[in-house]
Design an enzyme around this catalytic site. Structure first.
Site, PDB file in Angstrom:
ATOM      1  N   ARG A  88      33.383  34.519  84.648  1.00  0.00           N
ATOM      2  CA  ARG A  88      33.244  35.773  85.379  1.00  0.00           C
ATOM      3  C   ARG A  88      31.784  36.159  85.574  1.00  0.00           C
ATOM      4  O   ARG A  88      31.501  37.188  86.179  1.00  0.00           O
ATOM      5  CB  ARG A  88      33.944  36.894  84.621  1.00  0.00           C
ATOM      6  N   ARG A 160      49.757  48.128  82.400  1.00  0.00           N
ATOM      7  CA  ARG A 160      48.560  47.803  81.616  1.00  0.00           C
ATOM      8  C   ARG A 160      47.623  49.004  81.591  1.00  0.00           C
ATOM      9  O   ARG A 160      47.437  49.658  82.622  1.00  0.00           O
ATOM     10  CB  ARG A 160      47.838  46.598  82.238  1.00  0.00           C
ATOM     11  N   ARG A 171      36.757  47.936  87.754  1.00  0.00           N
ATOM     12  CA  ARG A 171      36.908  46.470  87.640  1.00  0.00           C
ATOM     13  C   ARG A 171      36.455  45.796  88.931  1.00  0.00           C
ATOM     14  O   ARG A 171      35.836  44.731  88.904  1.00  0.00           O
ATOM     15  CB  ARG A 171      38.354  46.112  87.321  1.00  0.00           C
TER      16      ARG A 171
HETATM   17  P1  AMP Z   1      42.227  40.059  83.479  1.00  0.00           P
HETATM   18  O1  AMP Z   1      43.535  39.952  82.797  1.00  0.00           O
HETATM   19  O2  AMP Z   1      41.666  38.722  83.907  1.00  0.00           O
HETATM   20  O3  AMP Z   1      42.236  41.065  84.600  1.00  0.00           O
HETATM   21  O4  AMP Z   1      41.186  40.614  82.401  1.00  0.00           O
HETATM   22  C1  AMP Z   1      41.357  41.892  81.804  1.00  0.00           C
HETATM   23  C2  AMP Z   1      40.085  42.314  81.108  1.00  0.00           C
HETATM   24  O5  AMP Z   1      39.758  41.377  80.076  1.00  0.00           O
HETATM   25  C3  AMP Z   1      38.843  42.337  81.982  1.00  0.00           C
HETATM   26  O6  AMP Z   1      38.727  43.555  82.715  1.00  0.00           O
HETATM   27  C4  AMP Z   1      37.735  42.181  80.935  1.00  0.00           C
HETATM   28  O7  AMP Z   1      37.530  43.368  80.211  1.00  0.00           O
HETATM   29  C5  AMP Z   1      38.360  41.173  79.971  1.00  0.00           C
HETATM   30  N1  AMP Z   1      38.061  39.786  80.392  1.00  0.00           N
HETATM   31  C6  AMP Z   1      38.942  38.829  80.795  1.00  0.00           C
HETATM   32  N2  AMP Z   1      38.313  37.695  81.093  1.00  0.00           N
HETATM   33  C7  AMP Z   1      36.990  37.908  80.879  1.00  0.00           C
HETATM   34  C8  AMP Z   1      35.815  37.131  81.031  1.00  0.00           C
HETATM   35  N3  AMP Z   1      35.871  35.867  81.484  1.00  0.00           N
HETATM   36  N4  AMP Z   1      34.624  37.713  80.741  1.00  0.00           N
HETATM   37  C9  AMP Z   1      34.544  38.967  80.271  1.00  0.00           C
HETATM   38  N5  AMP Z   1      35.605  39.767  80.128  1.00  0.00           N
HETATM   39  C10 AMP Z   1      36.828  39.259  80.422  1.00  0.00           C
END
Ligand code: AMP
Length: 218
Positions: A88, A160, A171
């Site tokens: 990311r 969520r 986000r």
């Molecule tokens: P997601 O399920 O991919 O939308 O991720 C949910 C949350 O997890 C994100 O908003 C971040 O806070 C954290 N997160 C997930 N993947 C990453 C990553 N590669 N780097 C940093 N934070 C992450």
């Protein structure tokens, strides 16, 4: 096939990962899922990560790089994997390159899910997730047969905590600032392919399957 799915939250990366993982027999590695599991388990990692996740901020690079480097050492990743939600940041991408050098060969293809903010916001704020099996629903586009109950396993659905509108907007902002530069990063390496994340689930899956067979990746 070593694959990265890149795109904003709400682009459909998670949904497509599940389908692609079934079709091609590749492990689906989602850093978001791994972090949520840690939060649920009350693990020290989860306690730390939750403070960032609830605000829609990124968990520090070194934490997620460590998680992924460890996961890639698993015996199920030898033939390939699907990375969803990682990397990311450019720093994470460099960490991944480093980890792959010592474990496996490099990434074959990065799929960029180009998605409009309107679609992403609508999908995320209407998303409902099964507490038990993790299956995703949408209040309008894909409602369960019985309100609040999973069709597949009968458990209850929840929203969520980071899918509320204010956090979703943050986000998307974080994505623009910290993750979008990866489009350029992987385009320069010649391994980036772009698809429309605005497409519906079945249409996008067809596009991806065709792309893999044309690229002789599957
Ligand atoms: P997601 O399920 O991919 O939308 O991720 C949910 C949350 O997890 C994100 O908003 C971040 O806070 C954290 N997160 C997930 N993947 C990453 C990553 N590669 N780097 C940093 N934070 C992450």
């Amino acid at each position: 096939m070593k694959l990265i799915l890149l795109g904003p939250p709400g682009a459909g990366k998670g949904t497509q990962s599940v389908e692609l993982s079934k079709r091609y027999g590749l492990p689906h590695i989602s850093t978001g899922d791994i972090l949520r599991e840690s939060v649920k388990a009350g693990a020290p990692l989860g306690v730390k990560a939750k403070t960032y996740m609830d605000k829609g901020e990124l968990v520090p690079d070194e934490v997620v790089i460590g998680i992924v480097a460890e996961r890639l050492k698993g015996s199920d990743t030898k033939k390939g994997f699907i990375l969803d939600g990682f990397p990311r940041t450019v720093k994470q991408a460099a960490g991944l390159d480093k980890a792959l050098k010592s474990i496996l060969s490099g990434i074959d293809i990065v799929i960029y899910f180009q998605t409009s903010n309107k679609v992403a916001i609508e999908r995320l704020t209407g998303r409902r997730v099964c507490k038990k099996c993790g299956f995703n629903y949408h209040v309008k586009n894909m409602p369960p047969k019985k309100d609040g109950v999973c069709d597949r396993c009968g458990a209850s659905l929840y929203q969520r905590p980071d899918d509320n509108e204010a956090t979703v907007l943050n986000r998307l902002k974080v994505y623009e600032e910290q993750t979008k530069p990866l489009v350029e990063y992987y385009a320069k390496q010649g391994i980036l392919k772009t698809v429309s994340g605005d497409l519906g689930v079945a249409d996008l899956f067809r596009v991806l399957s065709q792309m893999f067979s044309e690229a002789k990746l599957a």
